[in-house]
Design a protein around this motif. Structure first.
Motif, PDB file in Angstrom:
ATOM      1  N   SER A 121       0.825  -1.220   0.000  1.00  0.00           N
ATOM      2  CA  SER A 121       0.000   0.000   0.000  1.00  0.00           C
ATOM      3  C   SER A 121       0.855   1.264   0.000  1.00  0.00           C
ATOM      4  CB  SER A 121      -0.888   0.006   1.254  1.00  0.00           C
ATOM      5  OG  SER A 121      -1.552   1.237   1.358  1.00  0.00           O
ATOM      6  N   ASN A 122       0.286   2.359  -0.532  1.00  0.00           N
ATOM      7  CA  ASN A 122       0.948   3.665  -0.405  1.00  0.00           C
ATOM      8  C   ASN A 122       0.079   4.635   0.400  1.00  0.00           C
ATOM      9  OD1 ASN A 122      -1.071   4.111  -2.317  1.00  0.00           O
ATOM     10  ND2 ASN A 122       0.181   5.399  -3.620  1.00  0.00           N
ATOM     11  N   HIS A 123      -0.908   4.090   1.137  1.00  0.00           N
ATOM     12  CA  HIS A 123      -1.835   4.939   1.893  1.00  0.00           C
ATOM     13  C   HIS A 123      -1.320   5.199   3.299  1.00  0.00           C
ATOM     14  CE1 HIS A 123      -5.419   5.059  -0.806  1.00  0.00           C
ATOM     15  NE2 HIS A 123      -4.673   4.155  -1.390  1.00  0.00           N
ATOM     16  N   CYS A 124      -0.435   6.169   3.467  1.00  0.00           N
ATOM     17  CA  CYS A 124       0.066   6.517   4.801  1.00  0.00           C
ATOM     18  C   CYS A 124      -1.096   6.987   5.671  1.00  0.00           C
ATOM     19  CB  CYS A 124       1.099   7.627   4.668  1.00  0.00           C
ATOM     20  SG  CYS A 124       1.700   8.269   6.223  1.00  0.00           S
ATOM     21  N   GLU A 125      -1.127   6.580   6.935  1.00  0.00           N
ATOM     22  CA  GLU A 125      -2.258   7.003   7.779  1.00  0.00           C
ATOM     23  C   GLU A 125      -1.947   8.239   8.611  1.00  0.00           C
ATOM     24  OE1 GLU A 125      -3.622   3.928  10.379  1.00  0.00           O
ATOM     25  OE2 GLU A 125      -1.701   3.723  11.397  1.00  0.00           O
ATOM     26  N   LYS A 126      -0.782   8.851   8.425  1.00  0.00           N
ATOM     27  CA  LYS A 126      -0.425  10.015   9.248  1.00  0.00           C
ATOM     28  C   LYS A 126      -0.781  11.353   8.587  1.00  0.00           C
ATOM     29  CE  LYS A 126       1.952   8.188  12.857  1.00  0.00           C
ATOM     30  NZ  LYS A 126       3.374   7.890  12.777  1.00  0.00           N
ATOM     31  N   GLY A 127      -0.887  11.412   7.295  1.00  0.00           N
ATOM     32  CA  GLY A 127      -1.088  12.699   6.624  1.00  0.00           C
ATOM     33  C   GLY A 127      -2.495  13.242   6.801  1.00  0.00           C
ATOM     34  N   TRP A 128      -2.763  14.416   6.251  1.00  0.00           N
ATOM     35  CA  TRP A 128      -4.074  15.055   6.331  1.00  0.00           C
ATOM     36  C   TRP A 128      -5.168  14.175   5.753  1.00  0.00           C
ATOM     37  CZ3 TRP A 128      -6.991  15.700   1.972  1.00  0.00           C
ATOM     38  CH2 TRP A 128      -6.327  15.493   0.771  1.00  0.00           C
ATOM     39  N   ILE A 129      -4.789  13.367   4.765  1.00  0.00           N
ATOM     40  CA  ILE A 129      -5.773  12.609   4.002  1.00  0.00           C
ATOM     41  C   ILE A 129      -6.509  11.620   4.902  1.00  0.00           C
ATOM     42  CG2 ILE A 129      -4.553  10.528   3.176  1.00  0.00           C
ATOM     43  CD1 ILE A 129      -5.122  11.565   0.315  1.00  0.00           C
ATOM     44  N   ALA A 130      -5.824  11.204   6.008  1.00  0.00           N
ATOM     45  CA  ALA A 130      -6.404  10.188   6.879  1.00  0.00           C
ATOM     46  C   ALA A 130      -7.729  10.656   7.482  1.00  0.00           C
ATOM     47  CB  ALA A 130      -5.415   9.827   7.975  1.00  0.00           C
ATOM     48  N   SER A 137      -8.155  19.425   2.676  1.00  0.00           N
ATOM     49  CA  SER A 137      -7.067  20.241   3.231  1.00  0.00           C
ATOM     50  C   SER A 137      -6.933  19.908   4.709  1.00  0.00           C
ATOM     51  CB  SER A 137      -7.381  21.743   3.137  1.00  0.00           C
ATOM     52  OG  SER A 137      -7.591  22.132   1.819  1.00  0.00           O
ATOM     53  N   PRO A 138      -5.707  19.980   5.264  1.00  0.00           N
ATOM     54  CA  PRO A 138      -5.576  19.793   6.712  1.00  0.00           C
ATOM     55  C   PRO A 138      -6.239  20.950   7.457  1.00  0.00           C
ATOM     56  CG  PRO A 138      -3.457  20.409   5.722  1.00  0.00           C
ATOM     57  CD  PRO A 138      -4.435  20.261   4.600  1.00  0.00           C
ATOM     58  N   LYS A 149      -7.477  32.945   8.117  1.00  0.00           N
ATOM     59  CA  LYS A 149      -6.682  31.750   7.813  1.00  0.00           C
ATOM     60  C   LYS A 149      -7.019  31.270   6.397  1.00  0.00           C
ATOM     61  CE  LYS A 149      -7.683  27.458   9.365  1.00  0.00           C
ATOM     62  NZ  LYS A 149      -7.818  26.324  10.278  1.00  0.00           N
ATOM     63  N   LEU A 150      -5.979  30.933   5.634  1.00  0.00           N
ATOM     64  CA  LEU A 150      -6.188  30.316   4.314  1.00  0.00           C
ATOM     65  C   LEU A 150      -5.848  28.845   4.434  1.00  0.00           C
ATOM     66  CD1 LEU A 150      -4.262  32.869   2.048  1.00  0.00           C
ATOM     67  CD2 LEU A 150      -6.720  32.853   2.549  1.00  0.00           C
ATOM     68  N   LEU A 151      -6.680  27.971   3.913  1.00  0.00           N
ATOM     69  CA  LEU A 151      -6.378  26.535   3.950  1.00  0.00           C
ATOM     70  C   LEU A 151      -5.289  26.202   2.939  1.00  0.00           C
ATOM     71  CD1 LEU A 151     -10.013  25.126   4.183  1.00  0.00           C
ATOM     72  CD2 LEU A 151      -8.285  25.146   6.001  1.00  0.00           C
ATOM     73  N   GLN A 152      -4.569  25.128   3.232  1.00  0.00           N
ATOM     74  CA  GLN A 152      -3.529  24.654   2.298  1.00  0.00           C
ATOM     75  C   GLN A 152      -4.052  23.404   1.598  1.00  0.00           C
ATOM     76  OE1 GLN A 152       0.024  25.695   5.280  1.00  0.00           O
ATOM     77  NE2 GLN A 152       0.678  24.732   3.372  1.00  0.00           N
ATOM     78  N   PHE A 153      -4.394  23.593   0.342  1.00  0.00           N
ATOM     79  CA  PHE A 153      -5.025  22.519  -0.424  1.00  0.00           C
ATOM     80  C   PHE A 153      -4.158  21.264  -0.406  1.00  0.00           C
ATOM     81  CE2 PHE A 153      -6.151  20.607  -4.668  1.00  0.00           C
ATOM     82  CZ  PHE A 153      -7.411  20.178  -4.289  1.00  0.00           C
ATOM     83  N   VAL A 154      -4.752  20.165  -0.062  1.00  0.00           N
ATOM     84  CA  VAL A 154      -4.101  18.851   0.083  1.00  0.00           C
ATOM     85  C   VAL A 154      -2.723  18.951   0.765  1.00  0.00           C
ATOM     86  CG1 VAL A 154      -5.421  17.750  -1.770  1.00  0.00           C
ATOM     87  CG2 VAL A 154      -3.236  18.767  -2.348  1.00  0.00           C
TER      88      VAL A 154
END
Ligand SMILES: NC(=O)c1ccc[n+]([C@@H]2O[C@H](COP(=O)([O-])OP(=O)(O)OC[C@H]3O[C@@H](n4cnc5c(N)ncnc54)[C@H](O)[C@@H]3O)[C@@H](O)[C@H]2O)c1
Ligand SMILES: [Zn+2]
Ligand SMILES: [Zn+2]
Length: 401
Positions: A121-130, A137-138, A149-154
């Motif tokens: 797998s390449n699905h890390c569970e630590k990033g924002w995507i989790a 965005s986180p 505040k401006l969000l940071q896309f992905v």
């Protein structure tokens, strides 16, 4: 470094709300916190996923945001705990030469979680995507503008002169690599190429069909060709794309608008019952089904690459019972921090093409023109931060171009 530990004011293209043009604003970029890296962006591409978020995604909590997620740049400064990435210490204008060159990543690779440790797998569970996939965005951001505040896309935001990214989502690359080309490896090219090579695992002598010939689909065509496929059928409703697909190795071309039959029937007739491998690079549930049905029964593999999270999709169970496999791929199955430097190397070794994907060079100020061109199907768009390149060209780019 004069700017380290300080807030940097710089230009960025801000999406204040959905369906509206981006606005070039002066924003504040805070210094990197623990495990973060502040990056001076040199170049970025535009990906359909930026447009998807702006025009289709309906992510209510997703604005205001700085879009862009396939860029390349130079490490400006690092936060506590960052040891693998260097900023250099020279105070002269040549200091850029000593700094690491990097590609920020929308998909993290922490190298510690159970997904990172599993080669499947390449699905890390630590990033924002989790936990923030729905918002794209986180929750945290280092950007502000006019007190908001401006969000940071992905987690990346490459439509800004500077950005801050967690080190688990930054790939260190060969410093000799031209950033105005390898930036494309931050998303689309790795996504399409890897979907064919890593996920479908296209075999030599096989037959393939690629649906959708944007940068992702063209990269999938390139991946099929790289893997030794003998027949690569390129499918798009825009026939202007076919010339380009030929450059990357497509052998046959099908425009669904010219056909009265379902495309799966057309492809079955061209291939004695269906292709060995098909890749959906459009982001349409109807095309996903069509791609599955274009695979031969018994062993056909279909990979979903196109992005849509708004609808369900359908197929008849018998299509899978008959021996077809249906898969999906995020970032071409690449473990991001390992895979991107390898792809940079493949480009440097002339094993993969990048220059051919670039159709336009523009300054950040023309970001809305770039988005319009992409909406109108003018292939791949590429934005160049010309004012930064001007600073750097006598340093980074001397003797290389
Ligand atoms: N899975 C991932 O990790 C990942 C990463 C990046 C992008 N994506 C997605 O991949 C998709 C493609 O991205 P892109 O940047 O290449 O987009 P793009 O808009 O440049 O290209 C899409 C292509 O599909 C064609 N098309 C539209 N309808 C079609 C149909 N019915 N049949 C055949 N072709 C059709 C268009 O003419 C266009 O050439 C998007 O959905 C994007 O969000 C996925
Ligand atoms: Zn993308
Ligand atoms: Zn991980």
């Amino acid at each position: 470094m004069a700017t380290a530990s300080k807030v940097i004011k710089c230009k960025a293209a801000v999406a204040w709300e959905p369906n509206k043009p981006l606005v070039i604003e002066e924003i504040e970029v805070a210094p990197p916190q623990a495990n973060e890296i502040r990056i001076k962006m040199v170049a970025t591409g535009v990906c359909h996923t930026d447009l998807y978020h702006l025009f289709e995604g309906m992510h209510e909590g997703g604005f205001p945001v700085v879009l862009g997620h396939e860029g390349a740049g130079i490490v400006e400064s690092v936060g506590p705990g960052v040891t693998e990435y260097q900023t250099g210490h020279c105070a002269t204008s040549f200091s850029f030469l000593q700094r690491d060159t990097v590609i920020p990543l929308f998909l993290s690779q922490c190298k510690e979680c159970r997904f990172c440790k599993n080669p499947k797998s390449n699905h890390c569970e630590k990033g924002w995507i989790a936990d923030r996939q729905g918002e794209m965005s986180p929750a945290e951001s280092r950007f502000t503008c006019k007190g908001k505040k401006l969000l940071q896309f992905v987690g990346t935001s490459t439509f800004s002169e500077y950005t801050v990214v967690n080190q688990m989502a930054v790939a260190k690359i060969d410093p000799a690599a031209p950033l105005d080309k390898v930036c494309l490896l931050g998303c689309g090219i790795c996504t399409g190429f890897g979907a064919a090579v890593n996920v479908a695992q296209v075999e030599p002598g096989s037959t393939c069909a690629v649906f959708g010939l944007g940068a992702v689909g063209l990269a999938a065509v390139m991946g099929c060709h790289f893997a030794g496929a003998k027949k690569i059928i390129a499918v798009d409703i825009n026939p202007e794309k076919f010339e380009m697909a030929k450059v990357f190795g497509a052998t046959d071309f099908v425009n669904p608008k010219d056909r009265s039959k379902p495309i799966s029937e057309v492809i079955a007739e061209m291939t004695n019952g269906g292709v060995d491998f098909s890749l959906e690079c459009v982001g349409s549930v109807g095309v996903m089904r069509s791609a599955l049905e274009s695979c031969v029964k018994g062993w056909g593999v279909s990979v979903i690459v196109g992005w849509t999270d708004l609808c369900d999709f359908a197929a008849r169970p018998i299509q899978l019972i008959a021996g077809r496999t249906w898969k999906g791929a995020l970032f071409g199955g690449f473990k991001s921090r390992d895979g991107v430097p390898q792809m940079v190397q493949s480009y440097m070794d002339k094993k993969v093409k990048l220059d051919e994907f670039i159709t336009h060079n523009m300054p950040l100020a023309q970001v809305n023109d770039a988005i319009e061109l992409m909406k109108n199907g003018k292939w791949y768009i590429y934005i160049l931060y010309v004012y930064i390149i001007e600073d750097l060209q006598t340093e980074l780019y001397k003797d290389k171009h």
